[in-house]
Design a protein around this motif. Sequence first.
Motif, mmCIF file in Angstrom:
data_model
loop_
_atom_site.group_PDB
_atom_site.id
_atom_site.type_symbol
_atom_site.label_atom_id
_atom_site.label_comp_id
_atom_site.label_asym_id
_atom_site.label_seq_id
_atom_site.Cartn_x
_atom_site.Cartn_y
_atom_site.Cartn_z
ATOM 1 N N ILE A 41 0.851 -1.195 0.000
ATOM 2 C CA ILE A 41 0.000 0.000 0.000
ATOM 3 C C ILE A 41 0.883 1.239 0.000
ATOM 4 O O ILE A 41 0.696 2.159 -0.798
ATOM 5 C CB ILE A 41 -0.956 0.004 1.213
ATOM 6 N N ILE A 42 1.866 1.255 0.883
ATOM 7 C CA ILE A 42 2.780 2.396 0.983
ATOM 8 C C ILE A 42 3.637 2.489 -0.276
ATOM 9 O O ILE A 42 3.796 3.572 -0.844
ATOM 10 C CB ILE A 42 3.665 2.268 2.244
ATOM 11 N N ARG A 43 4.165 1.371 -0.732
ATOM 12 C CA ARG A 43 5.039 1.368 -1.917
ATOM 13 C C ARG A 43 4.344 1.920 -3.162
ATOM 14 O O ARG A 43 4.987 2.500 -4.019
ATOM 15 C CB ARG A 43 5.512 -0.053 -2.209
ATOM 16 N N ASN A 44 3.039 1.700 -3.275
ATOM 17 C CA ASN A 44 2.312 2.081 -4.487
ATOM 18 C C ASN A 44 1.528 3.379 -4.366
ATOM 19 O O ASN A 44 0.840 3.779 -5.301
ATOM 20 C CB ASN A 44 1.380 0.946 -4.902
ATOM 21 N N THR A 45 1.613 4.046 -3.230
ATOM 22 C CA THR A 45 0.887 5.306 -3.048
ATOM 23 C C THR A 45 1.566 6.428 -3.824
ATOM 24 O O THR A 45 2.757 6.665 -3.673
ATOM 25 C CB THR A 45 0.806 5.678 -1.554
ATOM 26 N N SER A 46 0.768 7.117 -4.651
ATOM 27 C CA SER A 46 1.303 8.279 -5.366
ATOM 28 C C SER A 46 0.377 9.487 -5.215
ATOM 29 O O SER A 46 0.632 10.532 -5.784
ATOM 30 C CB SER A 46 1.535 7.969 -6.844
ATOM 31 N N GLY A 47 -0.688 9.311 -4.433
ATOM 32 C CA GLY A 47 -1.599 10.418 -4.180
ATOM 33 C C GLY A 47 -2.360 10.205 -2.885
ATOM 34 O O GLY A 47 -2.480 9.082 -2.398
ATOM 35 N N ILE A 48 -2.847 11.296 -2.334
ATOM 36 C CA ILE A 48 -3.650 11.245 -1.105
ATOM 37 C C ILE A 48 -4.884 12.108 -1.325
ATOM 38 O O ILE A 48 -4.790 13.216 -1.844
ATOM 39 C CB ILE A 48 -2.854 11.760 0.112
ATOM 40 N N ARG A 49 -6.037 11.578 -0.938
ATOM 41 C CA ARG A 49 -7.301 12.325 -1.013
ATOM 42 C C ARG A 49 -7.790 12.555 0.419
ATOM 43 O O ARG A 49 -7.918 11.617 1.206
ATOM 44 C CB ARG A 49 -8.340 11.535 -1.787
ATOM 45 N N LEU A 50 -8.041 13.819 0.743
ATOM 46 C CA LEU A 50 -8.603 14.183 2.040
ATOM 47 C C LEU A 50 -10.021 14.687 1.828
ATOM 48 O O LEU A 50 -10.276 15.446 0.894
ATOM 49 C CB LEU A 50 -7.797 15.305 2.694
ATOM 50 N N SER A 51 -10.920 14.279 2.705
ATOM 51 C CA SER A 51 -12.274 14.831 2.651
ATOM 52 C C SER A 51 -12.830 14.939 4.065
ATOM 53 O O SER A 51 -12.468 14.170 4.951
ATOM 54 C CB SER A 51 -13.189 13.976 1.770
ATOM 55 N N GLY A 52 -13.696 15.915 4.243
ATOM 56 C CA GLY A 52 -14.336 16.147 5.530
ATOM 57 C C GLY A 52 -15.806 16.439 5.318
ATOM 58 O O GLY A 52 -16.170 17.213 4.426
ATOM 59 N N THR A 53 -16.658 15.804 6.139
ATOM 60 C CA THR A 53 -18.105 15.975 6.022
ATOM 61 C C THR A 53 -18.683 16.459 7.343
ATOM 62 O O THR A 53 -18.354 15.927 8.407
ATOM 63 C CB THR A 53 -18.782 14.639 5.630
ATOM 64 N N ASN A 54 -19.564 17.465 7.259
ATOM 65 C CA ASN A 54 -20.280 17.987 8.414
ATOM 66 C C ASN A 54 -21.500 17.100 8.643
ATOM 67 O O ASN A 54 -22.413 17.067 7.836
ATOM 68 C CB ASN A 54 -20.704 19.434 8.144
ATOM 69 N N LEU A 55 -21.518 16.380 9.755
ATOM 70 C CA LEU A 55 -22.651 15.513 10.092
ATOM 71 C C LEU A 55 -23.606 16.199 11.068
ATOM 72 O O LEU A 55 -24.580 15.597 11.504
ATOM 73 C CB LEU A 55 -22.143 14.198 10.696
ATOM 74 N N GLY A 56 -23.321 17.462 11.389
ATOM 75 C CA GLY A 56 -24.149 18.224 12.322
ATOM 76 C C GLY A 56 -24.942 19.285 11.598
ATOM 77 O O GLY A 56 -25.190 19.198 10.394
ATOM 78 N N ASP A 57 -25.298 20.319 12.329
ATOM 79 C CA ASP A 57 -26.077 21.408 11.729
ATOM 80 C C ASP A 57 -25.153 22.468 11.141
ATOM 81 O O ASP A 57 -23.943 22.322 11.159
ATOM 82 C CB ASP A 57 -27.024 22.018 12.770
ATOM 83 N N SER A 58 -25.754 23.525 10.633
ATOM 84 C CA SER A 58 -24.953 24.586 10.030
ATOM 85 C C SER A 58 -25.132 25.927 10.752
ATOM 86 O O SER A 58 -24.747 26.960 10.225
ATOM 87 C CB SER A 58 -25.321 24.756 8.557
ATOM 88 N N ILE A 59 -25.699 25.879 11.979
ATOM 89 C CA ILE A 59 -25.947 27.144 12.675
ATOM 90 C C ILE A 59 -25.256 27.244 14.033
ATOM 91 O O ILE A 59 -24.943 28.338 14.478
ATOM 92 C CB ILE A 59 -27.467 27.397 12.844
ATOM 93 N N SER A 60 -25.031 26.110 14.705
ATOM 94 C CA SER A 60 -24.421 26.178 16.036
ATOM 95 C C SER A 60 -22.966 26.607 15.925
ATOM 96 O O SER A 60 -22.320 26.419 14.904
ATOM 97 C CB SER A 60 -24.526 24.827 16.746
ATOM 98 N N THR A 61 -22.481 27.189 17.016
ATOM 99 C CA THR A 61 -21.092 27.641 17.072
ATOM 100 C C THR A 61 -20.516 27.277 18.436
ATOM 101 O O THR A 61 -21.149 27.496 19.460
ATOM 102 C CB THR A 61 -20.999 29.167 16.871
ATOM 103 N N SER A 62 -19.320 26.750 18.433
ATOM 104 C CA SER A 62 -18.653 26.370 19.668
ATOM 105 C C SER A 62 -18.331 27.615 20.494
ATOM 106 O O SER A 62 -18.068 28.684 19.955
ATOM 107 C CB SER A 62 -17.359 25.630 19.335
#
Length: 182
Positions: free
Chosen positions: A141-162
Amino acid sequence: MGKLSTRTILGLLLVLVFSSCAEKQDFDQYDDLNITPTYEASIVYLETPENVINAFNGANFYSQDFNFDAFAEDVFSERVLDGVLTYEVENTTSKRLNLTVEFLDDAGNVLDTESFSIDPAPTAVLIRETAYGNAGRSIDIIRNTSGIRLSGTNLGDSISTSTLPDPMVTLKSSGKFRVRIK
């Protein structure tokens, strides 16, 4: 005659010194070496503030593919023995989040995936180690890796703030690999 004998004696002494100190050299020592240093380096770093996450309710707030040929270089890929990837994830937002790291080959195929489900703050920093090689997943897996994909998903609401100062999600990763020298 004194000059001739002094030069002769000096010449003989030099010949004796050089011949007495000379020893047959053993250049086969390289074959006897067994060196496996450990290399450590940062891999990825992601930092996203909560106001950016709020703008993408229920959708990816982050998605990016990166070219990462460090593992695919012959000097590394042909000599790597084993290693560990360490991930550190911290969420100080009011959101439940999912972060995904995918390792890609040169054709864009997914070789391996790390997924992190993160609860809203306050939570402890999540640390995960993933081994590759003898004690873990395939080192190929490491030997053949030539790219990395990062993604992030909001599973909560869009109005609250910490209420914490500068709320954000942070993902850091580093690798530590043993590499055969010869």
